[in-house]
Design an enzyme around this catalytic site. Structure first.
Site, PDB file in Angstrom:
ATOM      1  N   SER A   1       0.854  -1.190   0.000  1.00 54.50           N
ATOM      2  CA  SER A   1       0.000   0.000   0.000  1.00 54.50           C
ATOM      3  C   SER A   1       0.889   1.239   0.000  1.00 54.50           C
ATOM      4  O   SER A   1       2.110   1.141   0.033  1.00 54.50           O
ATOM      5  CB  SER A   1      -0.906  -0.007   1.228  1.00 54.50           C
ATOM      6  OG  SER A   1      -0.125   0.266   2.378  1.00 54.50           O
ATOM      7  N   LYS A   2       0.218   2.378  -0.021  1.00 60.23           N
ATOM      8  CA  LYS A   2       0.899   3.662  -0.104  1.00 60.23           C
ATOM      9  C   LYS A   2       2.019   3.824   0.922  1.00 60.23           C
ATOM     10  O   LYS A   2       3.035   4.449   0.625  1.00 60.23           O
ATOM     11  CB  LYS A   2      -0.124   4.766   0.158  1.00 60.23           C
ATOM     12  CG  LYS A   2      -0.495   5.538  -1.080  1.00 60.23           C
ATOM     13  CD  LYS A   2      -1.214   6.783  -0.653  1.00 60.23           C
ATOM     14  CE  LYS A   2      -2.288   7.124  -1.674  1.00 60.23           C
ATOM     15  NZ  LYS A   2      -3.357   7.924  -1.136  1.00 60.23           N
ATOM     16  N   ARG A   3       1.790   3.287   2.098  1.00 60.76           N
ATOM     17  CA  ARG A   3       2.807   3.539   3.125  1.00 60.76           C
ATOM     18  C   ARG A   3       4.122   2.814   2.830  1.00 60.76           C
ATOM     19  O   ARG A   3       5.138   3.072   3.459  1.00 60.76           O
ATOM     20  CB  ARG A   3       2.288   3.233   4.527  1.00 60.76           C
ATOM     21  CG  ARG A   3       1.921   1.826   4.727  1.00 60.76           C
ATOM     22  CD  ARG A   3       1.227   1.575   6.034  1.00 60.76           C
ATOM     23  NE  ARG A   3       0.907   0.162   6.074  1.00 60.76           N
ATOM     24  CZ  ARG A   3       1.778  -0.780   6.412  1.00 60.76           C
ATOM     25  NH1 ARG A   3       2.991  -0.455   6.785  1.00 60.76           N
ATOM     26  NH2 ARG A   3       1.429  -2.047   6.371  1.00 60.76           N
ATOM     27  N   HIS A   4       4.128   1.936   1.829  1.00 60.93           N
ATOM     28  CA  HIS A   4       5.387   1.305   1.423  1.00 60.93           C
ATOM     29  C   HIS A   4       6.145   2.161   0.408  1.00 60.93           C
ATOM     30  O   HIS A   4       7.199   1.772  -0.065  1.00 60.93           O
ATOM     31  CB  HIS A   4       5.115  -0.076   0.807  1.00 60.93           C
ATOM     32  CG  HIS A   4       4.579  -1.073   1.789  1.00 60.93           C
ATOM     33  ND1 HIS A   4       3.284  -1.479   1.781  1.00 60.93           N
ATOM     34  CD2 HIS A   4       5.178  -1.728   2.810  1.00 60.93           C
ATOM     35  CE1 HIS A   4       3.093  -2.358   2.763  1.00 60.93           C
ATOM     36  NE2 HIS A   4       4.220  -2.518   3.398  1.00 60.93           N
ATOM     37  N   GLY A   5       5.596   3.297   0.047  1.00 57.86           N
ATOM     38  CA  GLY A   5       6.235   4.157  -0.951  1.00 57.86           C
ATOM     39  C   GLY A   5       5.362   4.225  -2.185  1.00 57.86           C
ATOM     40  O   GLY A   5       4.141   4.071  -2.094  1.00 57.86           O
TER      41      GLY A   5
END
Ligand code: GLU
Length: 467
Positions: free
Chosen positions: A238-242
């Site tokens: 998801s987004k929090r992985h980049g």
């Protein structure tokens, strides 16, 4: 039989790498078999869908080069057709009106949860629905109550689900709008889809969809459910992985070929080969070689692939992508060397096109200031004199080409009894603003005579000023 596959995104956000991988595998399968690849926008959720998301998905597909033979179809343009099929199911006795209220269903749900049962509709309206004044009924599909559904999944192997595990799902809401499982079934049927290749988050829908298809007397397609993509921490990507949006990878300086090559290896392999041209992917792709287990997104590997493609692709091709980055910086590429020449000069030291563009601005525009450290080191007290000698020699050059310029520097170093660095480094900082650039002969030939002379002049002034 013509193979027909489809990519069916819901336009509730940008095209993310998981979606792109699904699209790629569907596309590859169709291309490999000379089949048809359809793009279908599943925009029936009016609240969550947006035109901006549709545009982002189309842009992502286009940037990746995943061309479609049919579509984009929009489900919102097919409501009449869905209504028709819902009516057909009602008429056949394969669907029914359900008047159960939200409160009733919630009550049922909590009772089932309390009893540690799987929450499911109890079929109250299935055989004797009682119409309730003023309440808009939903329509449910009459799922078979016995027997099993067998999914011969092309990736996961055979999956068997007992019909008693499946309740009667809603196919139309109270306002008459169709639900996801119904629209997908109608579209897959009408569009003649032979292979449904999609994420395994849909695996629970598949037996229900197969039952509806069967009730409609439609051919059941083959299914291939692709495993999830995880971040390095093992959680769903998801987004929090980049970066997860396809277009973000463009913005970050990746080539579409690199991203495609990276995505094809997420869950698929062909021996131990890592680098695949598009033609090779099409040639070698088999659903049987897709791994059923989740795969982990690895940014370092993507970066490695990107550098590979920057190094080994046709420079003209890379230049087309570099152009976008150059223009993003407000630079007119006509103000300097051709971008293909820049690619050749910079590719070795550039892992991304962002690196390349940033390191190439000085070919087109004046830089604002010298890199502090580089200037301190290179602009020594007598550097202005060295630069003046270079200026004089360069000004006399008519045929501005690297080899000759290089020779001039070598000769000058000899005459002045200095080592090469003492001559080339002030020159480099003078023309580039920093201590890093391609080989000085290439740098100078790309920069051209006029910019080179102007900048040498400027540097001489700068050094004098500092004394
Ligand atoms: N629209 C669904 C999604 O974006 C995909 C449906 C399908 O592939 O069957 O998740």
């Amino acid at each position: 039989m013509t193979i027909i596959t489809r990519f069916a995104p819901s336009p509730t956000g940008y095209l993310h790498v998981g979606g792109a991988r699904t699209a790629l595998f569907s596309w590859l399968y169709a291309r490999k078999h000379g089949g048809t690849f359809i793009l279908r926008i599943e925009d029936t959720d009016l609240e969550r869908s947006s035109q901006a998301s549709v545009d982002a998905i189309l842009q992502g597909m286009d940037w990746l080069g995943l061309d479609y033979d049919q579509g984009p179809y929009y489900q919102t343009q097919r409501f009449d057709r869905y209504k028709e099929v819902i009516q057909q199911l009602l008429a056949q006795g394969d669907a029914y009106y359900c008047y159960c209220s939200k409160e009733e269903l919630e009550q049922l749900r909590s009772e089932q949860m309390a009893n540690k049962e799987k929450p499911r509709y109890n079929g109250k309206c299935r055989d004797h629905a009682v119409a309730i004044e003023g309440r808009e009924p939903v329509i449910r599909f009459k799922n078979p109550t016995d027997g099993v559904v067998t999914i011969p999944d092309l990736v996961k192997g055979t999956i068997v689900v007992a019909n008693k595990e499946l309740d009667d799902l809603i196919i139309a809401r109270g306002d008459g709008t169709p639900t996801y499982n119904l629209t997908v079934v109608v579209d897959d049927m009408d569009m003649g889809v032979t292979h449904v290749i999609r994420g395994d988050d849909h695996i629970n829908n598949t037996p229900r969809q197969m039952n509806i298809l069967q009730a409609l007397g439609a051919a059941v397609p083959q299914y291939a459910h692709l495993p999830m993509i995880l971040g390095a921490d093992g959680a769903r990507l998801s987004k929090r992985h980049g970066a997860v949006s396809v277009m973000q990878f463009r913005d970050d300086g990746y080539l579409p070929e690199a991203l495609l090559n990276y995505l094809v290896r997420l869950g698929w392999s062909h021996g131990d080969q890592e680098i695949f041209s598009i033609a090779e992917m099409v040639d070698f792709f088999e659903l049987a070689d897709v791994n059923g287990a989740a795969s982990t997104f690895n940014m370092d590997k993507l970066l490695w692939l990107n550098h590979h493609y920057i190094m080994h692709s046709d420079p003209e091709q890379v230049a087309k992508h570099l152009l976008w980055h150059i223009e993003q910086r407000g630079i007119d590429p006509a103000d300097g060397p051709t971008l293909a020449d820049v690619v050749k000069a910079q590719r070795e030291r550039s892992k991304t096109l962002v690196d390349m563009a940033n390191a190439s601005v000085y070919f087109y525009q004046e830089f604002e200031a010298y890199d502090d450290k580089a200037a301190k080191k290179a602009f020594t007290e007598d550097a202005d004199e060295v630069l003046a000698r270079i200026y004089e020699a360069f000004a006399a050059v008519n045929d501005w080409q690297g080899e000759l310029l290089h020779q001039i520097i070598v000769d000058l170093a000899q005459v002045l009894n200095l080592n090469m660095g003492k001559v080339a480094q002030p020159l480099r900082v003078a023309v580039c603003g920093s201590g890093v650039s391609p080989a000085i002969d290439i740098t100078l030939s790309l920069l051209g005579k006029e910019k080179t002379l102007n900048r040498i002049q400027k540097a001489i002034g700068f050094i004098k000023n500092q004394k």
